[in-house]
Design a protein around this motif. Structure first.
Motif, mmCIF file in Angstrom:
data_model
loop_
_atom_site.group_PDB
_atom_site.id
_atom_site.type_symbol
_atom_site.label_atom_id
_atom_site.label_comp_id
_atom_site.label_asym_id
_atom_site.label_seq_id
_atom_site.Cartn_x
_atom_site.Cartn_y
_atom_site.Cartn_z
ATOM 1 N N LEU A 100 24.814 -40.515 -14.309
ATOM 2 C CA LEU A 100 23.518 -39.940 -13.973
ATOM 3 C C LEU A 100 23.736 -38.615 -13.263
ATOM 4 N N GLY A 101 23.083 -37.548 -13.765
ATOM 5 C CA GLY A 101 23.242 -36.233 -13.167
ATOM 6 C C GLY A 101 21.923 -35.511 -13.006
ATOM 7 N N ASN A 102 22.021 -34.242 -12.601
ATOM 8 C CA ASN A 102 20.901 -33.408 -12.176
ATOM 9 C C ASN A 102 20.568 -32.385 -13.259
ATOM 10 N N HIS A 103 19.283 -32.336 -13.657
ATOM 11 C CA HIS A 103 18.841 -31.346 -14.639
ATOM 12 C C HIS A 103 17.654 -30.540 -14.103
ATOM 13 N N THR A 104 17.701 -30.235 -12.813
ATOM 14 C CA THR A 104 16.702 -29.473 -12.061
ATOM 15 C C THR A 104 15.438 -30.300 -11.806
ATOM 16 N N LEU A 105 14.611 -29.780 -10.924
ATOM 17 C CA LEU A 105 13.423 -30.522 -10.495
ATOM 18 C C LEU A 105 12.296 -30.471 -11.514
ATOM 19 N N HIS A 106 12.017 -29.297 -12.089
ATOM 20 C CA HIS A 106 10.850 -29.130 -12.966
ATOM 21 C C HIS A 106 11.203 -28.764 -14.412
ATOM 22 N N HIS A 107 12.487 -28.606 -14.730
ATOM 23 C CA HIS A 107 12.923 -28.254 -16.073
ATOM 24 C C HIS A 107 12.302 -26.938 -16.553
ATOM 25 N N ILE A 108 12.433 -25.914 -15.733
ATOM 26 C CA ILE A 108 12.020 -24.564 -16.125
ATOM 27 C C ILE A 108 13.255 -23.700 -16.292
ATOM 28 N N ASP A 109 13.103 -22.500 -16.842
ATOM 29 C CA ASP A 109 14.248 -21.633 -17.119
ATOM 30 C C ASP A 109 14.869 -21.162 -15.811
ATOM 31 N N ILE A 110 15.903 -21.849 -15.393
ATOM 32 C CA ILE A 110 16.473 -21.587 -14.071
ATOM 33 C C ILE A 110 17.137 -20.212 -13.989
ATOM 34 N N ASN A 111 17.627 -19.698 -15.102
ATOM 35 C CA ASN A 111 18.288 -18.393 -15.074
ATOM 36 C C ASN A 111 17.334 -17.249 -14.742
ATOM 37 N N THR A 112 16.039 -17.480 -14.882
ATOM 38 C CA THR A 112 15.060 -16.413 -14.632
ATOM 39 C C THR A 112 14.463 -16.468 -13.225
ATOM 40 N N LEU A 113 14.844 -17.457 -12.444
ATOM 41 C CA LEU A 113 14.238 -17.651 -11.129
ATOM 42 C C LEU A 113 14.942 -16.827 -10.050
ATOM 43 N N SER A 114 14.227 -16.626 -8.947
ATOM 44 C CA SER A 114 14.838 -15.988 -7.782
ATOM 45 C C SER A 114 15.884 -16.935 -7.189
#
Length: 282
Positions: A151-165
């Protein structure tokens, strides 16, 4: 007969009549006194019983249980693997193992069906769960671990993480990590960035700051999220998979359930075994 005898007889008759009347009056009085007793019975405390605390039982803490499931075993914590890069796309090419990884989101019934198909073939998989999915379906964390899967982590909201601050990207990583820790006791074995195959250097550093020494990428994409049909999913994987491959699949798509049995059969015919990423890489 003396003159007094008729008098005594009349007196006795009057006394007898008086006793008879008295007895009759007493019986009537007894009946009047006894009659209300049966009527008073239904008004006894018995009707108060249904209002006793018994109906409060269903409102006990039991309904809260599903919101705080405890896994049968603790999720392994991430660890640094010497000789492996920060972003891992595949394992050793010289072995006979591959890793099937699933993005954890969507209908939990489909997720459960996928896990059952894998377990029927004695295969173990890796699930990268979305944090909000775990919020909505916390029992799936236990289900995954009970089946012997990663079991692992795929972010909280599944949005494009590369584009975030920087702050928002870090919140996406740690937000999901917090959910996994609450449910399993650790932050999960792996981190995979959302909506991208490869993370930026910034996201890589943020994941490492959050406690994940390695990011998990993949070298085979099933494209099951495009719903191309089960046969296309099987073809997409079997045409590219080889020893050490990490395959990207998804929960939430019916094509994936139908594709898994023939996909696992294909791996078996080629002498390849589906294992968790932990088993593949350590």
């Amino acid at each position: 007969m003396t003159k007094a005898e008729p008098i005594r007889r009349r007196s006795a008759l009057r006394v007898g009549a008086g006793l008879t009347a008295a007895l009759a009056t007493g019986c009537a009085a007894d009946q009047q006194t006894a009659t209300p007793a049966p009527a008073a019975h239904p008004a006894s405390p018995r009707p108060a019983h249904p209002a006793s605390p018994r109906p409060a039982h269903p409102a006990s803490p039991r309904p809260a249980h599903p919101a705080s499931p405890r896994p049968a075993r603790a999720a392994p914590a991430p660890r640094r693997l010497p000789g492996l890069p920060a972003q891992i796309a595949h394992g050793p090419r010289t072995g006979d193992r591959v890793a099937l990884t699933f993005h954890g989101q969507g209908d939990p019934a489909i997720a459960n069906a996928v896990l059952k198909e894998a377990e029927r073939a004695d295969a173990h998989v890796t699930v990268l769960a979305v944090g909000t999915w775990l919020d909505a379906h916390p029992a799936v964390a236990r289900r995954i671990l009970d089946g012997g899967h990663d079991l692992g982590n795929h972010t909280l909201h599944h949005i494009d993480i590369n584009t975030l601050s920087e702050a928002d990207a870090y919140a996406e990583i740690t937000g999901c990590a917090d959910r996994i820790r609450r449910l399993t006791g650790s932050i999960g074995t792996w981190f995979r960035p959302s909506r991208t195959q490869t993370a930026t250097p910034l996201v890589t550093r943020l994941a490492q700051r959050a406690g994940y020494p390695h990011l998990l990428s993949y070298d085979v994409d099933s494209l099951d999220f495009t719903s191309p049909g089960a046969s296309a999913v099987v073809e997409n994987v079997t045409s590219a998979v080889r020893p050490g491959s990490v395959v990207s699949l998804h929960f939430g798509y019916a094509d994936t359930i139908a594709a898994l049995p023939p996909l696992l059969d294909h791996l078996d015919r080629r002498g390849l075994t589906a294992v968790t990423c932990t088993e593949l890489l350590t």
